[in-house]
Design an enzyme around this catalytic site. Structure first.
Site, PDB file in Angstrom:
ATOM      1  CG  HIS A   1      -1.853   1.174   1.288  1.00  0.00           C
ATOM      2  ND1 HIS A   1      -3.191   1.021   1.576  1.00  0.00           N
ATOM      3  CD2 HIS A   1      -1.673   2.502   1.086  1.00  0.00           C
ATOM      4  CE1 HIS A   1      -3.789   2.201   1.556  1.00  0.00           C
ATOM      5  NE2 HIS A   1      -2.878   3.125   1.268  1.00  0.00           N
TER       6      HIS A   1
ATOM      7  CG  HIS B   1      -0.844   7.048  -0.936  1.00  0.00           C
ATOM      8  ND1 HIS B   1      -2.066   7.165  -1.542  1.00  0.00           N
ATOM      9  CD2 HIS B   1      -1.056   6.373   0.219  1.00  0.00           C
ATOM     10  CE1 HIS B   1      -2.995   6.609  -0.774  1.00  0.00           C
ATOM     11  NE2 HIS B   1      -2.407   6.100   0.297  1.00  0.00           N
TER      12      HIS B   1
ATOM     13  CE  LYS C   1      -7.772   2.154  -0.891  1.00  0.00           C
ATOM     14  NZ  LYS C   1      -6.625   2.270  -0.026  1.00  0.00           N
TER      15      LYS C   1
ATOM     16  CG  HIS D   1      -9.782   4.137   3.434  1.00  0.00           C
ATOM     17  ND1 HIS D   1      -8.577   4.796   3.577  1.00  0.00           N
ATOM     18  CD2 HIS D   1     -10.549   4.535   4.477  1.00  0.00           C
ATOM     19  CE1 HIS D   1      -8.630   5.569   4.658  1.00  0.00           C
ATOM     20  NE2 HIS D   1      -9.819   5.433   5.220  1.00  0.00           N
TER      21      HIS D   1
ATOM     22  CG  HIS E   1      -4.965   1.817   5.912  1.00  0.00           C
ATOM     23  ND1 HIS E   1      -6.306   1.698   6.094  1.00  0.00           N
ATOM     24  CD2 HIS E   1      -4.794   2.540   4.791  1.00  0.00           C
ATOM     25  CE1 HIS E   1      -6.931   2.348   5.124  1.00  0.00           C
ATOM     26  NE2 HIS E   1      -6.032   2.856   4.318  1.00  0.00           N
TER      27      HIS E   1
ATOM     28  CG  ASP F   1      -1.703   4.673   4.051  1.00  0.00           C
ATOM     29  OD1 ASP F   1      -1.712   5.172   2.908  1.00  0.00           O
ATOM     30  OD2 ASP F   1      -2.561   4.925   4.918  1.00  0.00           O
TER      31      ASP F   1
HETATM   32  C1  NCD Z   1      -3.712   8.899   2.147  1.00  0.00           C
HETATM   33  C2  NCD Z   1      -3.230   9.951   1.157  1.00  0.00           C
HETATM   34  O1  NCD Z   1      -2.657  10.953   1.584  1.00  0.00           O
HETATM   35  O2  NCD Z   1      -3.407   9.762  -0.055  1.00  0.00           O
HETATM   36  N1  NCD Z   1      -3.706   9.462   3.470  1.00  0.00           N
HETATM   37  C3  NCD Z   1      -3.648   8.770   4.614  1.00  0.00           C
HETATM   38  O3  NCD Z   1      -3.793   9.376   5.677  1.00  0.00           O
HETATM   39  N2  NCD Z   1      -3.414   7.482   4.636  1.00  0.00           N
HETATM   40  C4  NCD Z   1      -5.033   8.390   1.745  1.00  0.00           C
HETATM   41  C5  NCD Z   1      -5.371   7.093   2.393  1.00  0.00           C
HETATM   42  O4  NCD Z   1      -4.821   6.060   2.061  1.00  0.00           O
HETATM   43  O5  NCD Z   1      -6.235   7.108   3.269  1.00  0.00           O
HETATM   44 ZN    ZN Z   2      -3.323   5.032   1.722  1.00  0.00          ZN
END
Ligand code: NCD
Ligand code: ZN
Length: 347
Positions: free
Chosen positions: A14, A16, A100, A137, A175, A248
């Site tokens: 996971h 970003h 997702k 999520h 998460h 995450d």
């Molecule tokens: C994530 C993001 O910033 O894209 N933020 C987070 O707090 N984890 C989005 C997500 O996965 O919830």
């Molecule tokens: Zn995330």
């Protein structure tokens, strides 16, 4: 005392990475330690078609440093307009590894998420049939539900009905932050798994709120009470095959975090492995780190364990962690657990 540990290169289930200048700034941080990562599709606008996922994948590969050995595994952002045939074709062609689902409004860039779960029933059925995993999520967005209860309520209001209505659907509850989520995953059988972040193993809600508000610890799902953190540590370190790492890691420029309405996300990629080694060592579970970061997730996704390895070294002096990385659009603060880290990944 063990001060070196070699394991297969880990995977991050996971992650970003964003796009543009932010992508270029953060992708080396993951590629340095991780062999593969499941890339979240919550760009603005989100990645909703197979063609968009393929194009995003190409941009990630272009942004990688020369010689990096890193495979981005792509996801599609499920909307109420998603075409089941496009999902199935993208998975069959190896363009995506999963889909997702963000409940609309649950978190950063989730406005196009799902409001009406009946509207995506056809896509979920096609995914079950074709073996495409659904990553969730797991928080309800009902404003009447307390933010600390949103994961537990999601299990009964959304996850259980979705799984009942779609037998055979492979699901990852992402998460996980509560004992409730852990217990739900444990009871769910082989088609259900849960990811756990590094930061939720290290912080509880006091870290965010006690003695001053700390925006760099604010993420979603929000960290819960200490007893939940301890349950997460137990689940990760006990070697349970249904749990694996999804960091995450979610970079945001500091000016978006340190604001009157600061956004959610912890940028953990540079320190995730150091944090995990320390958590597993403290739990007397270093030999089980390998399962959590390199084996359980690969097994769930039906992929081979990475052939290459990394070595973690423990030093007598604390790791020198950069406070932040530049992103083109402002500095991005690196997650700091608040105590010294002694493990590092050997170059
Ligand atoms: C994530 C993001 O910033 O894209 N933020 C987070 O707090 N984890 C989005 C997500 O996965 O919830
Ligand atoms: Zn995330």
């Amino acid at each position: 005392m063990t001060d070196t540990l070699t394991l297969p290169r880990p995977d991050d289930w996971h992650l970003h990475l964003r796009d543009g200048a932010m992508l270029a700034a953060v992708v080396p941080e993951s590629a340095r330690h991780f062999a593969r990562a499941l890339i979240m599709p919550n760009l603005v606008p989100p990645v909703v078609t197979g063609a968009q996922a393929a194009a995003y994948r190409a941009r990630i590969l272009t942004a990688l440093p020369d010689g990096a050995d890193f495979t981005p595994l792509m996801t599609l952002y499920l909307t109420e307009a998603t075409d089941p045939a496009d999902v199935v074709a993208a998975h069959r062609d190896g363009v995506i590894a999963a889909v997702k689902l963000y409940p609309a409004g649950a978190t950063t860039n989730s406005a196009s998420g799902v409001r009406n779960f009946d509207a995506v029933r056809g896509v979920l059925e096609a995914m079950a049939e074709a073996g495409v995993p659904l990553c969730l999520h797991g928080e309800v967005t009902d404003p009447a539900v307390d933010i600390f209860d949103r994961e537990a309520v999601f299990l009964e209001r959304v996850l259980e009905p979705v799984r009942r209505a779609t037998p055979g659907l492979r699901v990852v509850l992402e998460h996980v932050t509560t004992e409730d989520g852990l217990d739900y995953v444990r009871a769910g059988g082989p088609d259900l798994a849960g990811t756990i972040t590094a930061h939720h193993l290290m912080i509880n809600r006091n870290h965010i709120l006690a003695g001053g508000i700390r925006p760099h610890y604010y993420c979603l799902p929000v960290a819960k009470r200490e007893r939940h953190r301890l349950a997460l540590v137990e689940a990760a370190t006990a070697g349970e095959a249904c749990f694996f790492l999804g960091t995450d890691s979610a970079p945001h420029p500091d000016h978006d975090k340190e604001a009157a309405c600061g956004c959610a996300g912890c940028f953990t990629a540079p320190v995730a492995m150091a944090c995990l080694a320390q958590v597993f060592e403290a739990a007397g579970a270093l030999p089980r780190l390998e399962g959590f970061v390199a084996r359980h997730g690969a097994a769930f996704y039906g992929l081979p364990v990475n052939a290459d390895s990394i070595t973690l070294l423990k030093s007598a002096s604390p790791l020198d962690i950069p406070a932040s990385v530049g992103s083109g659009g402002g500095r991005v603060t690196v997650f700091d657990p608040g105590f010294p880290l002694f493990w590092r990944v050997a170059d």
